[in-house]
Design a protein around this motif. Structure first.
Motif, PDB file in Angstrom:
ATOM      1  N   ASN A 136       0.830  -1.214   0.000  1.00 56.23           N
ATOM      2  CA  ASN A 136       0.000   0.000   0.000  1.00 56.23           C
ATOM      3  C   ASN A 136       0.859   1.256   0.000  1.00 56.23           C
ATOM      4  O   ASN A 136       0.562   2.214  -0.715  1.00 56.23           O
ATOM      5  N   TRP A 137       1.919   1.257   0.788  1.00 53.18           N
ATOM      6  CA  TRP A 137       2.804   2.414   0.851  1.00 53.18           C
ATOM      7  C   TRP A 137       3.420   2.685  -0.516  1.00 53.18           C
ATOM      8  O   TRP A 137       3.425   3.828  -0.986  1.00 53.18           O
ATOM      9  N   SER A 138       3.924   1.643  -1.171  1.00 49.98           N
ATOM     10  CA  SER A 138       4.570   1.848  -2.468  1.00 49.98           C
ATOM     11  C   SER A 138       3.565   2.291  -3.526  1.00 49.98           C
ATOM     12  O   SER A 138       3.854   3.164  -4.341  1.00 49.98           O
ATOM     13  N   ARG A 139       2.347   1.730  -3.506  1.00 53.41           N
ATOM     14  CA  ARG A 139       1.314   2.132  -4.465  1.00 53.41           C
ATOM     15  C   ARG A 139       0.950   3.609  -4.253  1.00 53.41           C
ATOM     16  O   ARG A 139       0.827   4.365  -5.217  1.00 53.41           O
ATOM     17  N   GLU A 140       0.810   4.030  -3.008  1.00 52.90           N
ATOM     18  CA  GLU A 140       0.483   5.428  -2.717  1.00 52.90           C
ATOM     19  C   GLU A 140       1.626   6.364  -3.101  1.00 52.90           C
ATOM     20  O   GLU A 140       1.396   7.466  -3.613  1.00 52.90           O
ATOM     21  N   PHE A 141       2.860   5.930  -2.891  1.00 55.19           N
ATOM     22  CA  PHE A 141       4.027   6.721  -3.281  1.00 55.19           C
ATOM     23  C   PHE A 141       4.036   6.931  -4.788  1.00 55.19           C
ATOM     24  O   PHE A 141       4.211   8.054  -5.276  1.00 55.19           O
ATOM     25  N   ILE A 142       3.839   5.853  -5.536  1.00 53.90           N
ATOM     26  CA  ILE A 142       3.791   5.946  -6.996  1.00 53.90           C
ATOM     27  C   ILE A 142       2.615   6.828  -7.419  1.00 53.90           C
ATOM     28  O   ILE A 142       2.734   7.640  -8.335  1.00 53.90           O
ATOM     29  N   GLY A 143       1.492   6.690  -6.736  1.00 59.21           N
ATOM     30  CA  GLY A 143       0.330   7.517  -7.040  1.00 59.21           C
ATOM     31  C   GLY A 143       0.614   9.003  -6.883  1.00 59.21           C
ATOM     32  O   GLY A 143       0.193   9.817  -7.708  1.00 59.21           O
ATOM     33  N   ARG A 144       1.337   9.361  -5.836  1.00 56.31           N
ATOM     34  CA  ARG A 144       1.685  10.768  -5.633  1.00 56.31           C
ATOM     35  C   ARG A 144       2.624  11.260  -6.735  1.00 56.31           C
ATOM     36  O   ARG A 144       2.491  12.390  -7.216  1.00 56.31           O
ATOM     37  N   GLN A 145       3.572  10.430  -7.155  1.00 52.97           N
ATOM     38  CA  GLN A 145       4.469  10.808  -8.246  1.00 52.97           C
ATOM     39  C   GLN A 145       3.676  11.057  -9.526  1.00 52.97           C
ATOM     40  O   GLN A 145       3.884  12.056 -10.212  1.00 52.97           O
ATOM     41  N   ILE A 146       2.785  10.132  -9.837  1.00 54.32           N
ATOM     42  CA  ILE A 146       2.002  10.251 -11.066  1.00 54.32           C
ATOM     43  C   ILE A 146       1.059  11.439 -10.985  1.00 54.32           C
ATOM     44  O   ILE A 146       0.868  12.155 -11.973  1.00 54.32           O
ATOM     45  N   ARG A 147       0.464  11.683  -9.831  1.00 61.31           N
ATOM     46  CA  ARG A 147      -0.421  12.841  -9.657  1.00 61.31           C
ATOM     47  C   ARG A 147       0.337  14.134  -9.937  1.00 61.31           C
ATOM     48  O   ARG A 147      -0.188  15.056 -10.562  1.00 61.31           O
ATOM     49  N   ASN A 179      -4.094  16.935 -13.757  1.00 61.35           N
ATOM     50  CA  ASN A 179      -5.489  17.054 -14.179  1.00 61.35           C
ATOM     51  C   ASN A 179      -6.109  15.728 -14.588  1.00 61.35           C
ATOM     52  O   ASN A 179      -7.244  15.702 -15.077  1.00 61.35           O
ATOM     53  N   ALA A 180      -5.402  14.630 -14.400  1.00 61.72           N
ATOM     54  CA  ALA A 180      -5.908  13.318 -14.815  1.00 61.72           C
ATOM     55  C   ALA A 180      -7.060  12.882 -13.916  1.00 61.72           C
ATOM     56  O   ALA A 180      -7.093  13.189 -12.730  1.00 61.72           O
ATOM     57  N   SER A 181      -7.989  12.142 -14.520  1.00 64.64           N
ATOM     58  CA  SER A 181      -9.116  11.602 -13.752  1.00 64.64           C
ATOM     59  C   SER A 181      -8.630  10.481 -12.834  1.00 64.64           C
ATOM     60  O   SER A 181      -7.559   9.902 -13.058  1.00 64.64           O
ATOM     61  N   ALA A 199      -6.486   3.549 -23.014  1.00 66.50           N
ATOM     62  CA  ALA A 199      -6.924   4.220 -24.239  1.00 66.50           C
ATOM     63  C   ALA A 199      -8.417   4.552 -24.199  1.00 66.50           C
ATOM     64  O   ALA A 199      -8.876   5.487 -24.863  1.00 66.50           O
ATOM     65  N   ASP A 200      -9.180   3.808 -23.410  1.00 64.77           N
ATOM     66  CA  ASP A 200     -10.633   4.012 -23.320  1.00 64.77           C
ATOM     67  C   ASP A 200     -11.051   4.909 -22.166  1.00 64.77           C
ATOM     68  O   ASP A 200     -12.244   5.138 -21.962  1.00 64.77           O
ATOM     69  N   VAL A 201     -10.088   5.413 -21.406  1.00 60.87           N
ATOM     70  CA  VAL A 201     -10.410   6.233 -20.230  1.00 60.87           C
ATOM     71  C   VAL A 201     -10.141   7.694 -20.562  1.00 60.87           C
ATOM     72  O   VAL A 201      -9.058   8.038 -21.019  1.00 60.87           O
ATOM     73  N   PRO A 202     -11.130   8.561 -20.319  1.00 59.43           N
ATOM     74  CA  PRO A 202     -10.907   9.995 -20.600  1.00 59.43           C
ATOM     75  C   PRO A 202      -9.883  10.591 -19.634  1.00 59.43           C
ATOM     76  O   PRO A 202      -9.681  10.097 -18.539  1.00 59.43           O
ATOM     77  N   ASP A 203      -9.280  11.681 -20.086  1.00 68.44           N
ATOM     78  CA  ASP A 203      -8.311  12.370 -19.234  1.00 68.44           C
ATOM     79  C   ASP A 203      -9.026  12.890 -18.030  1.00 68.44           C
ATOM     80  O   ASP A 203      -8.696  12.965 -16.968  1.00 68.44           O
TER      81      ASP A 203
END
Length: 79
Positions: free
Chosen positions: A29-40, A45-47, A75-79
């Motif tokens: 969970n920690w690593s997934r959240e860390f990666i999530g913050r980087q990507i955010r 503005n991503a959904s 590819a099927d997910v809107p921004d």
């Protein structure tokens, strides 16, 4: 092995299987959240659905089949 490593190994060895699984889940969970913050920060503005797929690609994209599947979903997910 250093003293700190020995203490760490003793602590791990003293855990029950349930405690080891709980610890693994917490680390995941920690690593997934860390990666999530980087990507955010890279895609502010991503959904939420898009962010989830971008995190999954970062985590599992080294597997070619998984990367293809996730990129197809992305590819099927809107921004």
């Amino acid at each position: 092995m250093s003293y700190v490593e020995e203490l760490y190994q003793a602590a791990i060895d003293g855990m029950t299987p349930a405690q080891k699984v709980a610890r693994s889940q917490a680390m995941f969970n920690w690593s997934r959240e860390f990666i999530g913050r980087q990507i955010r920060s890279e895609h502010p503005n991503a959904s939420i659905p898009r962010l989830k797929l971008l995190v999954a690609i970062r985590m599992y994209g080294s597997e070619p089949g998984m990367k293809t599947l996730l990129e197809g979903l992305l590819a099927d997910v809107p921004d």
